[in-house]
Design a protein around this motif. Structure first.
Motif, mmCIF file in Angstrom:
data_model
loop_
_atom_site.group_PDB
_atom_site.id
_atom_site.type_symbol
_atom_site.label_atom_id
_atom_site.label_comp_id
_atom_site.label_asym_id
_atom_site.label_seq_id
_atom_site.Cartn_x
_atom_site.Cartn_y
_atom_site.Cartn_z
ATOM 1 N N ILE A 205 0.293 -18.112 -49.327
ATOM 2 C CA ILE A 205 0.251 -16.766 -48.751
ATOM 3 C C ILE A 205 -0.626 -16.758 -47.502
ATOM 4 O O ILE A 205 -0.274 -16.161 -46.474
ATOM 5 C CB ILE A 205 -0.273 -15.756 -49.796
ATOM 6 N N ILE A 206 -1.772 -17.431 -47.566
ATOM 7 C CA ILE A 206 -2.664 -17.500 -46.403
ATOM 8 C C ILE A 206 -1.982 -18.218 -45.240
ATOM 9 O O ILE A 206 -2.067 -17.793 -44.078
ATOM 10 C CB ILE A 206 -3.980 -18.192 -46.795
ATOM 11 N N ASP A 207 -1.276 -19.301 -45.540
ATOM 12 C CA ASP A 207 -0.536 -20.011 -44.487
ATOM 13 C C ASP A 207 0.548 -19.120 -43.889
ATOM 14 O O ASP A 207 0.785 -19.137 -42.679
ATOM 15 C CB ASP A 207 0.085 -21.287 -45.049
ATOM 16 N N GLU A 208 1.195 -18.339 -44.747
ATOM 17 C CA GLU A 208 2.243 -17.430 -44.254
ATOM 18 C C GLU A 208 1.657 -16.390 -43.299
ATOM 19 O O GLU A 208 2.268 -16.069 -42.272
ATOM 20 C CB GLU A 208 2.908 -16.735 -45.446
ATOM 21 N N LEU A 209 0.464 -15.882 -43.624
ATOM 22 C CA LEU A 209 -0.166 -14.893 -42.750
ATOM 23 C C LEU A 209 -0.479 -15.482 -41.380
ATOM 24 O O LEU A 209 -0.453 -14.782 -40.369
ATOM 25 C CB LEU A 209 -1.445 -14.372 -43.399
ATOM 26 N N GLY A 210 -0.772 -16.770 -41.332
ATOM 27 C CA GLY A 210 -1.055 -17.401 -40.059
ATOM 28 C C GLY A 210 0.178 -17.748 -39.252
ATOM 29 O O GLY A 210 0.100 -17.909 -38.029
ATOM 30 N N GLN A 211 1.333 -17.858 -39.915
ATOM 31 C CA GLN A 211 2.560 -18.283 -39.230
ATOM 32 C C GLN A 211 3.562 -17.156 -39.030
ATOM 33 O O GLN A 211 4.607 -17.358 -38.424
ATOM 34 C CB GLN A 211 3.238 -19.397 -40.039
ATOM 35 N N VAL A 212 3.249 -15.961 -39.549
ATOM 36 C CA VAL A 212 4.249 -14.895 -39.583
ATOM 37 C C VAL A 212 4.737 -14.510 -38.193
ATOM 38 O O VAL A 212 5.946 -14.296 -37.982
ATOM 39 C CB VAL A 212 3.689 -13.676 -40.354
ATOM 40 N N ASP A 213 3.838 -14.444 -37.213
ATOM 41 C CA ASP A 213 4.253 -14.037 -35.871
ATOM 42 C C ASP A 213 5.190 -15.063 -35.238
ATOM 43 O O ASP A 213 6.174 -14.700 -34.576
ATOM 44 C CB ASP A 213 3.027 -13.838 -34.982
ATOM 45 N N ASP A 214 4.882 -16.337 -35.417
ATOM 46 C CA ASP A 214 5.753 -17.374 -34.861
ATOM 47 C C ASP A 214 7.118 -17.377 -35.542
ATOM 48 O O ASP A 214 8.144 -17.624 -34.900
ATOM 49 C CB ASP A 214 5.092 -18.748 -35.014
ATOM 50 N N GLN A 215 7.149 -17.104 -36.836
ATOM 51 C CA GLN A 215 8.427 -17.069 -37.554
ATOM 52 C C GLN A 215 9.281 -15.890 -37.093
ATOM 53 O O GLN A 215 10.501 -16.014 -36.959
ATOM 54 C CB GLN A 215 8.166 -16.998 -39.059
ATOM 55 N N ILE A 216 8.647 -14.746 -36.862
ATOM 56 C CA ILE A 216 9.394 -13.590 -36.362
ATOM 57 C C ILE A 216 9.855 -13.841 -34.926
ATOM 58 O O ILE A 216 10.983 -13.492 -34.541
ATOM 59 C CB ILE A 216 8.521 -12.317 -36.448
ATOM 60 N N ALA A 217 9.001 -14.462 -34.116
ATOM 61 C CA ALA A 217 9.349 -14.729 -32.721
ATOM 62 C C ALA A 217 10.546 -15.663 -32.597
ATOM 63 O O ALA A 217 11.213 -15.675 -31.555
ATOM 64 C CB ALA A 217 8.147 -15.321 -31.987
ATOM 65 N N ALA A 218 10.846 -16.421 -33.632
ATOM 66 C CA ALA A 218 11.999 -17.318 -33.579
ATOM 67 C C ALA A 218 13.317 -16.557 -33.431
ATOM 68 O O ALA A 218 14.318 -17.135 -32.990
ATOM 69 C CB ALA A 218 12.030 -18.190 -34.835
ATOM 70 N N TYR A 219 13.332 -15.270 -33.789
ATOM 71 C CA TYR A 219 14.551 -14.449 -33.661
ATOM 72 C C TYR A 219 14.657 -13.770 -32.299
ATOM 73 O O TYR A 219 15.620 -13.042 -32.052
ATOM 74 C CB TYR A 219 14.582 -13.365 -34.748
ATOM 75 N N ALA A 220 13.680 -13.977 -31.420
ATOM 76 C CA ALA A 220 13.610 -13.201 -30.182
ATOM 77 C C ALA A 220 14.832 -13.410 -29.296
ATOM 78 O O ALA A 220 15.399 -12.447 -28.757
ATOM 79 C CB ALA A 220 12.334 -13.558 -29.421
ATOM 80 N N LEU A 221 15.268 -14.642 -29.127
ATOM 81 C CA LEU A 221 16.386 -14.917 -28.221
ATOM 82 C C LEU A 221 17.701 -14.343 -28.734
ATOM 83 O O LEU A 221 18.659 -14.198 -27.967
ATOM 84 C CB LEU A 221 16.526 -16.429 -28.014
ATOM 85 N N ASP A 222 17.773 -14.017 -30.026
ATOM 86 C CA ASP A 222 18.987 -13.400 -30.578
ATOM 87 C C ASP A 222 19.066 -11.914 -30.284
ATOM 88 O O ASP A 222 20.138 -11.318 -30.393
ATOM 89 C CB ASP A 222 19.042 -13.613 -32.100
ATOM 90 N N HIS A 223 17.945 -11.308 -29.913
ATOM 91 C CA HIS A 223 17.908 -9.854 -29.770
ATOM 92 C C HIS A 223 17.473 -9.377 -28.387
ATOM 93 O O HIS A 223 17.609 -8.184 -28.096
ATOM 94 C CB HIS A 223 16.963 -9.253 -30.824
ATOM 95 N N ILE A 224 16.936 -10.237 -27.577
ATOM 96 C CA ILE A 224 16.533 -9.866 -26.220
ATOM 97 C C ILE A 224 17.392 -10.643 -25.229
ATOM 98 O O ILE A 224 17.478 -11.872 -25.302
ATOM 99 C CB ILE A 224 15.038 -10.172 -25.985
ATOM 100 N N HIS A 225 18.029 -9.923 -24.312
ATOM 101 C CA HIS A 225 18.958 -10.529 -23.355
ATOM 102 C C HIS A 225 18.443 -10.322 -21.929
ATOM 103 O O HIS A 225 17.551 -9.497 -21.676
ATOM 104 C CB HIS A 225 20.354 -9.929 -23.529
ATOM 105 N N SER A 226 19.007 -11.059 -21.029
ATOM 106 C CA SER A 226 18.563 -11.003 -19.634
ATOM 107 C C SER A 226 18.841 -9.637 -19.025
ATOM 108 O O SER A 226 19.836 -8.973 -19.362
ATOM 109 C CB SER A 226 19.271 -12.084 -18.820
ATOM 110 N N ASN A 227 17.943 -9.218 -18.141
ATOM 111 C CA ASN A 227 18.073 -7.983 -17.356
ATOM 112 C C ASN A 227 17.992 -6.720 -18.210
ATOM 113 O O ASN A 227 18.387 -5.643 -17.752
ATOM 114 C CB ASN A 227 19.376 -7.976 -16.546
#
Length: 427
Positions: A205-227
């Motif tokens: 659980i502690i490791d998850e709290l430290g990695q949660v932002d990076d895991q969520i950021a992995a979806y960024a390119l699927d939802h944010i597009h150019s311009n």
């Protein structure tokens, strides 16, 4: 020395340092005091402090009895929840630890039951001597099957048990039926120390709290597009890392509402890249490299200009303080205005949140979930005559109904609608 007051400032860092040396009861009282005084405020910090404290509580328990561990964790959890009832991530972490203990106890009981069942199975020597004839006897309908003892469906399991266990040891005098073929006493399997498994689960659980932002950021390119033109709010670390991940490969524009009067200083620091004097923000790498350093156009606006600019926005990306059982949010003050403006202009609202913020609490009375801060930030005490004539309130959070949210992105799953979110929360 100038650094001495900062080092002694009560907060998450000082609590984690004291946790290694202080007695467990002193650490519990210390965290309760920090929660009451709101010297630990952000969701991640509260969840981290709770997880580390429960790690110490479980490791200090000198018992392998799951029931006693549950009782101890429940006792500590009740005190933490009473200290700050509106900080729901504290209860979420306590429930997850209790779930770990119950799961380990259940696995232990199932293993004991399976062991005792296997050892009590009647053996079929004829079927074990000739497995091929046992198979024929099950499928052949001739008279030969009636002249030979047939193998039961459990025969292969019994054979496996016989081959995987040592030979039976001689039983003690006077107790011929108390021992199993494996030499162990039936009904008295060795007890497993569940503490080791629970401690490993808390560390995860502690490791998850430290990695949660990076895991969520992995979806960024699927939802944010150019311009695209993206509107966000407050200085959420999760949102910033989400945008930074997409900014590495795409160019877009970010409109950042400043979240006055409670979070505007941190928001300004986020946009400019100059971290304020806040240990919770200094721990984030994202503020050392702002969006403007990657060539992203960032426009800082007051909250009052959100509705006027919403018609030009392609997407709204928001952080949250906690996610409730019905899909509603408890988020920073001003989030509800942004979500309603997006609904009017049919602009999709995306919420990024770690799983540790998902709470089973249902907002029957959402007003009771709102926390209020220092009213002098809205109207200064120097306006004494005016303060006496009106009631000034400074809500720190808003309740955002579930129908105003179009997409939930967590570190484990992406919920496209409220129905799929309800299904996940009901599991």
């Amino acid at each position: 020395m100038p650094s001495t007051p900062a080092a002694l400032t009560p907060g998450l860092s000082s609590f984690l340092k004291s946790l290694k040396t202080n007695p467990i009861d002193t650490s519990i009282d210390n965290l309760i005091s920090l929660l009451k005084r709101r010297q630990i405020r952000h969701s991640r910090s509260c969840a981290t402090a709770t997880a580390y404290l429960l790690l110490r509580v479980v490791s200090a328990c000198r018992t392998s009895d799951a029931a006693k561990l549950i009782e101890r964790v429940q006792s500590v959890g009740r005190r933490l929840l009473a200290a700050q009832p509106r900080e729901m991530v504290v209860g979420n972490i306590v429930r997850r630890v209790l779930g770990l203990i119950r799961d380990e106890a259940e696995d232990d009981r199932e293993a004991d039951f399976t062991l005792s069942e296997t050892e009590s199975q009647p053996q079929t020597p004829r079927a074990m001597d000739d497995p091929s004839e046992a198979m024929l006897s099950r499928h052949d309908g001739s008279d030969r099957s009636s002249s030979r003892p047939t193998a039961s469906l459990s025969a292969p399991i019994s054979m496996f048990s016989l081959l995987s266990h040592p030979e039976p040891e001689p039983s003690l005098p006077g107790t011929p039926a108390s021992a199993s073929p494996s030499g162990k006493l039936l009904g008295n399997p060795p007890n497993k120390d569940v503490r080791a498994e629970v401690l490993e689960g808390i560390n995860e659980i502690i490791d998850e709290l430290g990695q949660v932002d990076d895991q969520i950021a992995a979806y960024a390119l699927d939802h944010i597009h150019s311009n695209e033109i993206i509107l966000t709010h407050t200085s959420s670390t999760t949102v910033q890392k989400f945008l930074l991940k997409a900014a590495a490969k795409r160019k877009f524009t970010v409109i950042h509402a400043e979240s006055y009067p409670n979070n505007h200083e941190a928001t300004h620091a986020t946009v400019s890249g100059t971290a304020p004097n806040d240990e919770e923000i200094l721990s984030s790498e994202s503020f050392q490299k702002p969006l403007i350093a990657l060539g992203i156009t960032v426009i800082l606006i007051p909250d009052s200009a959100v509705f006027a600019l919403m018609s030009r926005v392609n997407k709204v990306i928001l952080g949250t303080h906690s996610v409730l059982a019905n899909g509603g949010l408890v988020a920073a003050a001003g989030t509800r205005v942004i979500a309603r403006a997006a609904k009017v202009h049919q602009t999709p609202v995306v919420v990024v949140s770690g799983v540790y913020k998902l709470s089973p609490v249902y907002p029957f009375d959402f007003e009771s979930l709102i926390e209020y801060g220092d009213s002098s930030k809205v109207l200064g005490y120097e306006d004494g005559d005016l303060v006496d004539q009106i009631d000034v309130q400074n809500p720190l959070y808003d309740y955002v109904p579930a129908e105003l949210v179009d997409l939930y992105i967590t570190n484990l799953w992406v919920f496209l609608d409220l129905y799929s979110f309800d299904l996940w929360m009901s599991k």
